[in-house]
Design an enzyme around this catalytic site. Sequence first.
Site, PDB file in Angstrom:
ATOM      1  N   LYS A 282     -68.199  17.207 -83.950  1.00 10.48           N
ATOM      2  CA  LYS A 282     -67.955  18.200 -82.810  1.00 10.48           C
ATOM      3  C   LYS A 282     -69.413  18.763 -82.479  1.00 10.48           C
ATOM      4  CE  LYS A 282     -63.317  18.616 -82.666  1.00 10.48           C
ATOM      5  NZ  LYS A 282     -62.925  17.536 -83.522  1.00 10.48           N
TER       6      LYS A 282
HETATM    7  C1  LIG Z   1     -61.854  16.461 -83.491  1.00 10.66           C
HETATM    8  C2  LIG Z   1     -62.107  15.208 -84.601  1.00 10.66           C
HETATM    9  C3  LIG Z   1     -61.780  13.945 -84.024  1.00 10.66           C
HETATM   10  C4  LIG Z   1     -60.915  13.836 -82.953  1.00 10.66           C
HETATM   11  O1  LIG Z   1     -61.736  13.584 -81.832  1.00 10.66           O
HETATM   12  P1  LIG Z   1     -61.110  13.692 -80.376  1.00 10.66           P
HETATM   13  O2  LIG Z   1     -62.453  13.856 -79.492  1.00 10.66           O
HETATM   14  O3  LIG Z   1     -60.266  14.844 -80.456  1.00 10.66           O
HETATM   15  O4  LIG Z   1     -60.260  12.482 -80.205  1.00 10.66           O
HETATM   16  C5  LIG Z   1     -61.903  13.142 -85.393  1.00 10.66           C
HETATM   17  N1  LIG Z   1     -62.540  13.349 -86.429  1.00 10.66           N
HETATM   18  C6  LIG Z   1     -63.098  14.595 -86.793  1.00 10.66           C
HETATM   19  C7  LIG Z   1     -63.685  14.876 -87.891  1.00 10.66           C
HETATM   20  C8  LIG Z   1     -62.628  15.711 -85.717  1.00 10.66           C
HETATM   21  O5  LIG Z   1     -63.536  16.793 -85.953  1.00 10.66           O
END
Ligand SMILES: *Cc1c(COP(=O)(O)O)cnc(C)c1O
Length: 496
Positions: free
Chosen positions: A113
């Site tokens: 993120k």
């Molecule tokens: C948010 C997240 C995901 C999923 O990503 P999306 O864009 O919501 O599909 C996968 N792994 C981690 C560690 C995340 O924080």
Amino acid sequence: MKDLVYYSTRGDSRSVSAAEAIVNGIAADGGLYVPSFIPQITTPLTALAALSYQELAQEIMQLYLPDFSAAELQLAISQAYDEKFATPAIAPLVNHAGTYFLELFHGPTLAFKDMALSILPHLLRIAAQKCGLQQEVVILTATSGDTGKAALAGFANVSGTKIIVFFPEHGVSPVQKRQMVTQEGDNTYVVGIEGNFDDAQSGVKAIFADEKLRAKMASSGYIFSSANSINIGRLIPQIVYYFYAYLRLLARGEIKEGQAINFAVPTGNFGNILAAYYAGCMGLPIAKLICASNTNKVLFDFFSTGVYNKERKFHVTMSPSMDILISSNLERLLYHASGEDSQWVKKQMQALHNQGRYSIPAPVQKALSDFVGGYATEAETGSAIKSVYEQSNYLIDPHTAVAYAVVQKYRTAAKDATPTVVVATASPYKFAKDVLTSIDGKYKNYDDFTLLQEMEQLTVQALPQAIKELEKKPVLHTKVCEKDEMRQIVENILGL
Ligand SMILES: *Cc1c(COP(=O)(O)O)cnc(C)c1O
């Protein structure tokens, strides 16, 4: 060619600029913003291979942000992708256990993120200026752990913004909680609530929908905005690293120019893998996009049957960021795959809301044939962690392990030997207990901070600075409230 603008996926015919799309977050009709066309990359890939991560970000993001000047974008990029990241490569591509891993977890909160949330605040600040917005932007977020901290880190001390994060006081891991309550910055507010994540989420939604409160805020010079993953300002920065990964393979002579590769993405809200889809539409040679789910396998079922059905049991897994039954960003893919048929998209989203399901006709399903759905059970995820570790002393987190396990199954079933990059979305240190107990059951009774020491002994990967500092950092946020006090807390913080 006409300038790129943004439209809603649900039929509102008014276009908005990139800046307006970022400030609004979501379209007035409830749809998501999509670009009026997908820009093509015209610079030869071999030329792009010489660029740094920041230079590449400039090349790619400028195409989606025509109303941002080169200097504005460059400033945002340089403020986002700096020493906050533990490596100058920003998103290193490594090779372990015969697999390429694109490590997206070297940012301040150790999860992918950060790739978008470190730049979104700067894009938002510039966009607000462009839109002539006089008010201070208040970011309000409910978090189950990862998003809240990444948003706090991104928005801390960004002028013209305040950020308020609510988290379930008893529903996040000790490391996650410590990450949040030690957050610095004079514009950051962190509040625990006596309730679960859904309570926090509902409380925030109710505050957003409260017209009286909005009016009160406006008269005090504030507007609300959100940093969640449907903002186009989070999607665009994520396209960059798919190019970056491809270019590393090209620069190292592991693939030839034009040779297609696969990406495997651990998926929840469908934002990360959608960015890969955009990269492919821009001209990056991608063969298959492998969409990996955990036991909440609504997307696997969708890609294999053409039916999206959210009415099912919800499973709590060791990859919590993928425990999602409504993958919001899929709406954007439906829009593109249906030939931009926004009326049809609107109907499907209504059906999802009213009946909990929708199904897509054969031509749309055909347009999705570059996607492969797969899923891994908890046992398969644990085995994947153990197997990669035994082969290479490299530790992967449970989300990354889901994608790795899905790739192994897919390769065997499809006999596909295409070079494949597994997108690594979190540091194993962030999920120390699940990672280590997957290797050896004896770790079950260790506390979180002891596990981190153990982990550092076991692996080639150094304990991240961001975690080392965590134990020593002073707790700055101690407020805890009942779930029906959230609105009052917001009013107090803003002095309304
Ligand atoms: C948010 C997240 C995901 C999923 O990503 P999306 O864009 O919501 O599909 C996968 N792994 C981690 C560690 C995340 O924080």
